[in-house]
Design an enzyme around this catalytic site. Structure first.
Site, mmCIF file in Angstrom:
data_model
loop_
_atom_site.group_PDB
_atom_site.id
_atom_site.type_symbol
_atom_site.label_atom_id
_atom_site.label_comp_id
_atom_site.label_asym_id
_atom_site.label_seq_id
_atom_site.Cartn_x
_atom_site.Cartn_y
_atom_site.Cartn_z
ATOM 1 N N ASP A 44 0.848 -1.195 0.000
ATOM 2 C CA ASP A 44 0.000 0.000 0.000
ATOM 3 C C ASP A 44 0.882 1.244 0.000
ATOM 4 O O ASP A 44 1.623 1.483 0.956
ATOM 5 C CB ASP A 44 -0.897 -0.029 1.243
ATOM 6 C CG ASP A 44 -2.018 1.003 1.190
ATOM 7 O OD1 ASP A 44 -2.057 1.792 0.238
ATOM 8 O OD2 ASP A 44 -2.853 1.009 2.112
ATOM 9 N N ASP A 45 0.818 2.026 -1.072
ATOM 10 C CA ASP A 45 1.552 3.306 -1.147
ATOM 11 C C ASP A 45 3.067 3.122 -1.066
ATOM 12 O O ASP A 45 3.753 3.935 -0.434
ATOM 13 C CB ASP A 45 1.110 4.256 -0.031
ATOM 14 C CG ASP A 45 -0.360 4.616 -0.104
ATOM 15 O OD1 ASP A 45 -1.044 4.126 -1.017
ATOM 16 O OD2 ASP A 45 -0.830 5.371 0.754
ATOM 17 N N CYS A 84 -6.298 3.964 -3.887
ATOM 18 C CA CYS A 84 -6.491 2.583 -3.425
ATOM 19 C C CYS A 84 -7.589 1.802 -4.134
ATOM 20 O O CYS A 84 -7.332 0.792 -4.777
ATOM 21 C CB CYS A 84 -6.742 2.585 -1.925
ATOM 22 S SG CYS A 84 -5.398 3.307 -0.963
ATOM 23 N N ARG A 88 -7.136 -1.457 -6.802
ATOM 24 C CA ARG A 88 -7.474 -2.812 -6.362
ATOM 25 C C ARG A 88 -8.588 -3.416 -7.218
ATOM 26 O O ARG A 88 -8.577 -4.614 -7.519
ATOM 27 C CB ARG A 88 -7.867 -2.779 -4.885
ATOM 28 C CG ARG A 88 -6.686 -2.458 -4.001
ATOM 29 C CD ARG A 88 -7.065 -1.889 -2.632
ATOM 30 N NE ARG A 88 -5.906 -1.223 -2.069
ATOM 31 C CZ ARG A 88 -4.969 -1.829 -1.336
ATOM 32 N NH1 ARG A 88 -5.093 -3.111 -1.063
ATOM 33 N NH2 ARG A 88 -3.927 -1.159 -0.896
ATOM 34 N N LYS A 137 -6.021 -5.625 3.646
ATOM 35 C CA LYS A 137 -6.865 -4.497 3.235
ATOM 36 C C LYS A 137 -7.679 -4.850 1.999
ATOM 37 O O LYS A 137 -7.138 -5.252 0.982
ATOM 38 C CB LYS A 137 -5.980 -3.280 2.963
ATOM 39 C CG LYS A 137 -6.716 -2.067 2.403
ATOM 40 C CD LYS A 137 -5.757 -0.925 2.181
ATOM 41 C CE LYS A 137 -6.423 0.259 1.486
ATOM 42 N NZ LYS A 137 -5.506 1.409 1.319
ATOM 43 N N HIS A 139 -10.962 -2.750 0.776
ATOM 44 C CA HIS A 139 -11.293 -1.416 0.253
ATOM 45 C C HIS A 139 -12.077 -1.448 -1.057
ATOM 46 O O HIS A 139 -11.935 -0.568 -1.910
ATOM 47 C CB HIS A 139 -10.022 -0.569 0.083
ATOM 48 C CG HIS A 139 -10.287 0.888 0.368
ATOM 49 N ND1 HIS A 139 -9.291 1.831 0.503
ATOM 50 C CD2 HIS A 139 -11.451 1.567 0.539
ATOM 51 C CE1 HIS A 139 -9.808 3.017 0.741
ATOM 52 N NE2 HIS A 139 -11.124 2.880 0.769
ATOM 53 N N SER A 162 -8.552 1.251 4.577
ATOM 54 C CA SER A 162 -7.243 1.659 5.080
ATOM 55 C C SER A 162 -7.242 1.738 6.601
ATOM 56 O O SER A 162 -8.256 2.083 7.222
ATOM 57 C CB SER A 162 -6.846 3.026 4.510
ATOM 58 O OG SER A 162 -6.727 2.969 3.113
ATOM 59 N N HIS A 251 1.267 2.540 3.982
ATOM 60 C CA HIS A 251 0.308 3.646 3.956
ATOM 61 C C HIS A 251 0.665 4.717 4.987
ATOM 62 O O HIS A 251 0.997 5.849 4.637
ATOM 63 C CB HIS A 251 -1.092 3.094 4.207
ATOM 64 C CG HIS A 251 -2.184 4.087 4.043
ATOM 65 N ND1 HIS A 251 -2.495 4.666 2.831
ATOM 66 C CD2 HIS A 251 -3.048 4.625 4.936
ATOM 67 C CE1 HIS A 251 -3.498 5.506 2.987
ATOM 68 N NE2 HIS A 251 -3.863 5.494 4.257
ATOM 69 N N ASP A 297 0.030 -0.793 -4.995
ATOM 70 C CA ASP A 297 -1.228 -0.263 -5.527
ATOM 71 C C ASP A 297 -1.087 1.133 -6.104
ATOM 72 O O ASP A 297 -1.872 1.544 -6.950
ATOM 73 C CB ASP A 297 -2.324 -0.291 -4.459
ATOM 74 C CG ASP A 297 -2.077 0.693 -3.304
ATOM 75 O OD1 ASP A 297 -0.926 1.107 -3.104
ATOM 76 O OD2 ASP A 297 -3.054 1.029 -2.600
ATOM 77 N N ASN A 298 -0.100 1.902 -5.654
ATOM 78 C CA ASN A 298 0.138 3.253 -6.172
ATOM 79 C C ASN A 298 1.300 3.868 -5.398
ATOM 80 O O ASN A 298 1.848 3.246 -4.482
ATOM 81 C CB ASN A 298 -1.103 4.150 -6.062
ATOM 82 C CG ASN A 298 -1.785 4.120 -4.714
ATOM 83 O OD1 ASN A 298 -2.898 3.627 -4.573
ATOM 84 N ND2 ASN A 298 -1.100 4.640 -3.689
ATOM 85 N N LYS A 328 0.666 10.272 -4.860
ATOM 86 C CA LYS A 328 -0.613 9.588 -4.926
ATOM 87 C C LYS A 328 -1.676 10.522 -5.477
ATOM 88 O O LYS A 328 -1.660 11.717 -5.220
ATOM 89 C CB LYS A 328 -0.991 9.098 -3.530
ATOM 90 C CG LYS A 328 -2.242 8.231 -3.500
ATOM 91 C CD LYS A 328 -2.395 7.603 -2.143
ATOM 92 C CE LYS A 328 -3.651 6.749 -2.094
ATOM 93 N NZ LYS A 328 -3.774 6.033 -0.832
#
Length: 543
Positions: A44-45, A84, A88, A137, A139, A162, A251, A297-298, A328
């Protein structure tokens, strides 16, 4: 909604062997041909430069670096969106947000999620005989039929969104603890904060909330434990499995203990240890027949700007990206170029670096092909089968990728940036929230800004609009963009429900003054109206 009540009851049956009807670990009849297992781990991130194999100054990803040395590392790999939920959704459907309907994030009180007429990777593999699990996660909607157990996953353990989208008693970065709840029948209301203003962060096991608020300090350990147990039991059964792990890292820090001299490095090390435990279990139980794919994811989020960390290209490591804005949500490389490693001993060649232009969306068609399954009919896909890259030595991926707006300037989901081979064209820039909370001005470009990424990876100086190179590339950019928009217009597309209702917020027991349940035996009671009229007691699967 009787079917929903029935499935709630079925999910509650024991996870062991034949006693668990939705996770059928038993064989009957003829021996089935061996199919590969799949483990997909989504950070995540995580910045591209946060992987040590990508950036030598990063020293905190020893397990991932070893996996890259033993597998294939992708250096031009991209998330399907820069935030996010859309990213996903694209991973699990192989389709852009303009097709699958998910163009921005879902909220704690979201009624909807990934549209129900979209088919997930888990559903495809489930139909092909796989046992499917999801840890971490989600989301993509937690209310009613949008929960992972109803989207193809036999087993789920994790947080529905998150880990900074709710209060906890063990807070991490910039997140105060849950306020003490008032006693008595008539709680006093505070104009700023009380136990009603923040929904405590829930931890689910299947349909049941087993802890609310979750203790974040032990979350990484619990994710590793549940993931390795799933692999162990699925492997022992002889059935092929799909395990999708949505990490909480990177994150924001999970606990205040990570807020040390180098908090980001501490988070990277914890994440890397978790990945290493999953890899080791897969190697120990099913080496040679398990394909592990790690990616992100990013790019990193704005909150990270306030912390010092390691440095790296493409805005990794909680550093301030272009102009002090977060990577992001933007379509700059830092927003969507992500680390990626494929590991499959004996199948994917070791110590190989691939420069093929690939996307998170390629995971769907690639895994479906390797599983011997079929893509869902009646829809178009934006991902491609990357088998030739993985096994055939090809360096050819996409000719073009399209990066949607994920919350910066412009319309949600709009394809405002086009990657065409080594070129990248921006029709809209700006509009992202900076580290100080300000929002930069939106800038619209017609004709678009075009960068040559081979010569300018930092996207610092666009090509001169009057140059021969620009004039040669521009019509090609316009052609591929027009083609994909025409294809989407004729496709079967979905629309996500983004309406919100406080009743949709997850609560272990709405009859209490606040949603607080700390015992493993706590029954989940949907809020009034949250799942129709159903109320059920679901026991989590035991390992």
């Amino acid at each position: 909604m009787a079917w929903l009540f029935l499935k709630v009851l079925l999910v509650g049956v024991s996870f062991l062997g034949c006693l668990y009807p939705l996770v059928d670990f038993c064989f009957s009849g003829e021996t089935r041909a061996q199919k590969p297992n799949f483990v997909i781990i989504l950070a995540d991130d995580m910045g591209w430069g946060d992987l040590g194999a990508n950036w030598a100054e990063t020293k905190d990803t020893a397990n991932l670096d070893q996996m890259a040395a033993e597998g294939m590392r992708f250096v031009d790999f991209h998330a399907a969106a820069s935030t996010c939920s859309p990213s996903r959704a694209a991973l699990l459907t192989g389709r852009l947000g303009l097709r699958n309907g998910v163009t921005h994030n879902f909220a704690v009180t979201s009624v909807g999620g990934l549209p129900l007429n979209e088919t997930t990777l888990a559903e495809v593999l489930q139909q092909a005989g796989y046992v499917t699990g999801m840890i971490g996660k989600w989301h993509l909607g937690h209310h009613s039929s949008y929960h992972p157990n109803f989207r193809g996953f036999d087993y789920y353990f994790g947080i529905p969104y998150s880990h900074d989208m709710g209060c906890t008693d063990s807070p991490g970065l910039n997140l105060p603890p849950c306020p003490a709840c008032p006693r008595g029948e008539r709680p006093s209301r505070s104009p700023d904060r009380d136990c009603y203003t923040d929904v405590a962060l829930p931890l689910y096991e299947n349909l049941r909330i087993v802890e609310q608020p979750v203790n974040l300090s032990g979350l990484a350990h619990r994710y590793a434990e549940k993931a390795t147990q799933f692999i162990q039991h699925a492997s022992a059964s002889g059935r092929p499995f799909l395990l999708y792990v949505g990490l909480a890292h990177m994150h924001v820090p999970l606990t205040r203990t990570q807020l040390a001299a180098d908090p980001y490095a501490a988070g990277l090390r914890e994440m890397d240890s978790l990945v290493g435990q999953i890899k080791d279990r897969a190697d120990h139980t099913a080496k040679g027949n398990t394909f592990l794919w790690f990616t992100g994811d990013n790019g990193p989020w704005a909150q990270k700007c306030e912390l010092a960390g390691s440095v790296g290209p493409f805005t990794g490591s909680w550093q301030v990206p272009r102009g002090g804005s977060p990577a992001k949500q933007t379509t700059w490389e830092g927003g969507h170029r992500v680390p990626a490693v494929a590991y499959w001993p004996g199948r994917v060649p070791g110590n190989v670096t691939s420069a093929a232009l690939l996307s998170v969306m390629d995971i769907f068609p690639t895994v479906v092909a390797l599983a011997g399954a079929r893509l869902p009919r009646g829809r178009h896909f934006d991902g491609l089968d990357a088998s030739d890259v993985l096994f055939g030595g090809s360096q050819t991926g996409h000719r073009a990728l399209f990066h949607p707006n994920s919350g910066a300037a412009g319309e949600y989901g709009a394809l405002q940036t086009v990657r065409l081979e080594r070129y990248k064209a921006f029709y809209v820039t700006g509009g992202a929230r900076a580290c100080n909370g300000s929002v930069g001005p939106a800038r619209y470009h017609e004709p678009p800004l075009i960068f040559n990424l081979e010569e300018d990876a930092a996207e610092a100086v666009p090509l001169e609009a009057g140059s021969a190179e620009y004039q040669s590339v521009l019509p090609q950019v316009r052609e591929v963009l027009a083609d994909v928009l025409h294809d989407i217009a004729g496709d079967s597309v979905s629309r996500a429900d983004y309406t919100q209702d406080p009743a949709a917020a997850p609560c272990c027991d709405p009859h209490q003054p606040a949603c607080r349940c700390q015992t493993a035996s706590q029954t989940m009671f949907p809020r009034a109206g949250a799942s129709g009229n159903e109320t059920a007691s679901a026991h989590p699967p035991s390992f």
